[in-house]
Design a protein around this motif. Sequence first.
Motif, PDB file in Angstrom:
ATOM      1  N   ASN A  94      19.227  97.769 -80.127  1.00 45.12           N
ATOM      2  CA  ASN A  94      18.963  99.385 -79.507  1.00 45.12           C
ATOM      3  C   ASN A  94      18.227  99.518 -79.514  1.00 45.12           C
ATOM      4  O   ASN A  94      18.463 100.824 -79.446  1.00 45.12           O
ATOM      5  CB  ASN A  94      20.317  99.800 -80.837  1.00 45.12           C
ATOM      6  CG  ASN A  94      20.716 100.482 -80.810  1.00 45.12           C
ATOM      7  OD1 ASN A  94      21.265 100.702 -79.680  1.00 45.12           O
ATOM      8  ND2 ASN A  94      20.721 101.507 -82.017  1.00 45.12           N
ATOM      9  N   GLN A 125      19.316  93.460 -78.556  1.00 50.45           N
ATOM     10  CA  GLN A 125      21.006  93.675 -79.433  1.00 50.45           C
ATOM     11  C   GLN A 125      21.842  94.211 -77.903  1.00 50.45           C
ATOM     12  O   GLN A 125      23.094  93.285 -77.705  1.00 50.45           O
ATOM     13  CB  GLN A 125      20.957  95.640 -79.839  1.00 50.45           C
ATOM     14  CG  GLN A 125      22.032  95.573 -80.670  1.00 50.45           C
ATOM     15  CD  GLN A 125      22.841  97.064 -80.893  1.00 50.45           C
ATOM     16  OE1 GLN A 125      22.675  98.228 -80.409  1.00 50.45           O
ATOM     17  NE2 GLN A 125      22.721  97.162 -82.033  1.00 50.45           N
ATOM     18  N   ASN A 126      22.151  93.874 -76.661  1.00 53.04           N
ATOM     19  CA  ASN A 126      22.478  94.811 -76.176  1.00 53.04           C
ATOM     20  C   ASN A 126      22.866  92.713 -74.973  1.00 53.04           C
ATOM     21  O   ASN A 126      23.951  92.272 -74.888  1.00 53.04           O
ATOM     22  CB  ASN A 126      21.865  95.165 -74.429  1.00 53.04           C
ATOM     23  CG  ASN A 126      22.326  96.736 -74.778  1.00 53.04           C
ATOM     24  OD1 ASN A 126      23.266  96.978 -76.001  1.00 53.04           O
ATOM     25  ND2 ASN A 126      22.205  97.360 -73.766  1.00 53.04           N
ATOM     26  N   TYR A 128      22.596  90.104 -77.103  1.00 50.84           N
ATOM     27  CA  TYR A 128      23.263  89.747 -78.376  1.00 50.84           C
ATOM     28  C   TYR A 128      24.482  90.111 -77.961  1.00 50.84           C
ATOM     29  O   TYR A 128      25.895  89.565 -77.982  1.00 50.84           O
ATOM     30  CB  TYR A 128      22.777  89.809 -79.695  1.00 50.84           C
ATOM     31  CG  TYR A 128      23.296  89.376 -81.006  1.00 50.84           C
ATOM     32  CD1 TYR A 128      23.882  88.102 -80.658  1.00 50.84           C
ATOM     33  CD2 TYR A 128      23.501  90.230 -82.108  1.00 50.84           C
ATOM     34  CE1 TYR A 128      23.697  86.971 -82.009  1.00 50.84           C
ATOM     35  CE2 TYR A 128      24.364  89.060 -83.674  1.00 50.84           C
ATOM     36  CZ  TYR A 128      24.608  87.953 -82.947  1.00 50.84           C
ATOM     37  OH  TYR A 128      24.840  87.558 -84.585  1.00 50.84           O
ATOM     38  N   HIS A 129      25.023  91.341 -78.129  1.00 48.91           N
ATOM     39  CA  HIS A 129      26.251  91.901 -78.125  1.00 48.91           C
ATOM     40  C   HIS A 129      27.387  91.420 -76.377  1.00 48.91           C
ATOM     41  O   HIS A 129      28.336  91.188 -76.350  1.00 48.91           O
ATOM     42  CB  HIS A 129      26.019  93.472 -78.060  1.00 48.91           C
ATOM     43  CG  HIS A 129      26.152  93.501 -78.717  1.00 48.91           C
ATOM     44  ND1 HIS A 129      25.964  95.670 -79.447  1.00 48.91           N
ATOM     45  CD2 HIS A 129      25.466  93.388 -80.066  1.00 48.91           C
ATOM     46  CE1 HIS A 129      25.845  95.232 -80.590  1.00 48.91           C
ATOM     47  NE2 HIS A 129      26.030  93.939 -81.074  1.00 48.91           N
ATOM     48  N   LYS A 130      26.731  91.581 -76.032  1.00 45.24           N
ATOM     49  CA  LYS A 130      27.001  90.671 -74.433  1.00 45.24           C
ATOM     50  C   LYS A 130      27.600  89.387 -74.262  1.00 45.24           C
ATOM     51  O   LYS A 130      28.731  88.500 -73.808  1.00 45.24           O
ATOM     52  CB  LYS A 130      26.202  90.671 -73.523  1.00 45.24           C
ATOM     53  CG  LYS A 130      25.651  92.679 -72.604  1.00 45.24           C
ATOM     54  CD  LYS A 130      25.113  92.174 -71.397  1.00 45.24           C
ATOM     55  CE  LYS A 130      25.349  93.526 -70.372  1.00 45.24           C
ATOM     56  NZ  LYS A 130      24.781  93.533 -69.476  1.00 45.24           N
ATOM     57  N   ARG A 133      28.252  89.029 -80.096  1.00 43.11           N
ATOM     58  CA  ARG A 133      28.188  90.344 -80.056  1.00 43.11           C
ATOM     59  C   ARG A 133      28.842  90.523 -82.289  1.00 43.11           C
ATOM     60  O   ARG A 133      29.504  90.377 -82.761  1.00 43.11           O
ATOM     61  CB  ARG A 133      29.499  90.687 -80.090  1.00 43.11           C
ATOM     62  CG  ARG A 133      30.165  91.289 -78.625  1.00 43.11           C
ATOM     63  CD  ARG A 133      30.963  91.335 -78.250  1.00 43.11           C
ATOM     64  NE  ARG A 133      31.739  91.709 -76.502  1.00 43.11           N
ATOM     65  CZ  ARG A 133      31.759  92.520 -76.054  1.00 43.11           C
ATOM     66  NH1 ARG A 133      30.996  93.531 -76.401  1.00 43.11           N
ATOM     67  NH2 ARG A 133      31.449  92.198 -74.625  1.00 43.11           N
ATOM     68  N   ARG A 134      27.153  90.471 -82.630  1.00 39.06           N
ATOM     69  CA  ARG A 134      27.129  90.713 -84.139  1.00 39.06           C
ATOM     70  C   ARG A 134      25.804  91.908 -84.216  1.00 39.06           C
ATOM     71  O   ARG A 134      25.424  92.308 -83.541  1.00 39.06           O
ATOM     72  CB  ARG A 134      26.745  89.282 -84.478  1.00 39.06           C
ATOM     73  CG  ARG A 134      27.751  88.030 -84.419  1.00 39.06           C
ATOM     74  CD  ARG A 134      28.596  88.482 -84.777  1.00 39.06           C
ATOM     75  NE  ARG A 134      29.963  87.644 -85.088  1.00 39.06           N
ATOM     76  CZ  ARG A 134      29.951  86.066 -85.501  1.00 39.06           C
ATOM     77  NH1 ARG A 134      28.974  86.130 -85.871  1.00 39.06           N
ATOM     78  NH2 ARG A 134      31.116  85.635 -85.536  1.00 39.06           N
ATOM     79  N   THR A 135      25.587  91.182 -85.496  1.00 40.40           N
ATOM     80  CA  THR A 135      24.242  92.644 -86.028  1.00 40.40           C
ATOM     81  C   THR A 135      22.828  91.865 -85.943  1.00 40.40           C
ATOM     82  O   THR A 135      23.023  90.655 -85.759  1.00 40.40           O
ATOM     83  CB  THR A 135      24.417  93.163 -87.398  1.00 40.40           C
ATOM     84  OG1 THR A 135      24.279  92.213 -88.259  1.00 40.40           O
ATOM     85  CG2 THR A 135      26.002  93.723 -87.315  1.00 40.40           C
TER      86      THR A 135
END
Length: 256
Positions: A94, A125-126, A128-130, A133-135
């Motif tokens: 992030n 994070q980006n 991962y989210h792409k 999509r988790r923490t």
Amino acid sequence: MKLNLNNPVVFFDLETTGINITTDRIVELCYIKVYPNGNEESKSMRINPEMHIPESSSAIHGIYDEDVADCPTFKQVARELANTIKGCDFAGFNSNRFDVPMLVEEFLRAGIDIDIRKRKFIDVQNIYHKLERRTLSAAYKFYCGKDLENAHSALADTRATYEVLMAQLDHYPEDLKNDVAFLSDFSRMTDNVDFAGRMVYDENRNVVFNFGKYKGKKVTDVLRTDPGYYSWILQGDFARNTKQILTQIRLDMNKA
């Protein structure tokens, strides 16, 4: 997998008094500097934010006023830190949306104008989210098969971020390239002009506002038709970096 690097990459994480880039301050900073030859150096430092740490923030990262009362201020460590990250690319979790603009704001507040706009920025994070999509804790469990101990500790989060990126490169060989420029582009959600993302490039490489009543409008057009908007931003609760870049755009317009 070993990162393919041309320049050192600084993985870093911040713990702060809150999430407002313009009014909150750093209370802990940790980085792992990875060199092209694979060597690493790391450092974790507590920072006196010169303000009260809200209890809601302390409940997350476990750092209280008394923990940083005798620690140096950011201004006292800024020059050494600027020298450490000079010429480096950056990575975090992030980080494009929060950690990078927060760090730049602290440098500007300390009177050090570091120009890192030409560096590469990998936001794990980006990625991962792409792709999932988790923490961060879920990412660490998913990619590395381990539980993240001491989550929200800057050192633990920084190390986990580094390990997750390594595992992502192994996990997505067809989607990801072991190349900092590629990873920087892939992990970017918007093509920011300022670090806070108040201004972005559109598909034609025009600088446009990314918020408010002029969202999507060319900055130069707005400055011509509504010059008071510039004054409103300069006097408002916006990041110094945003004001600095907007001022430069305005100066360049006057030169043309």
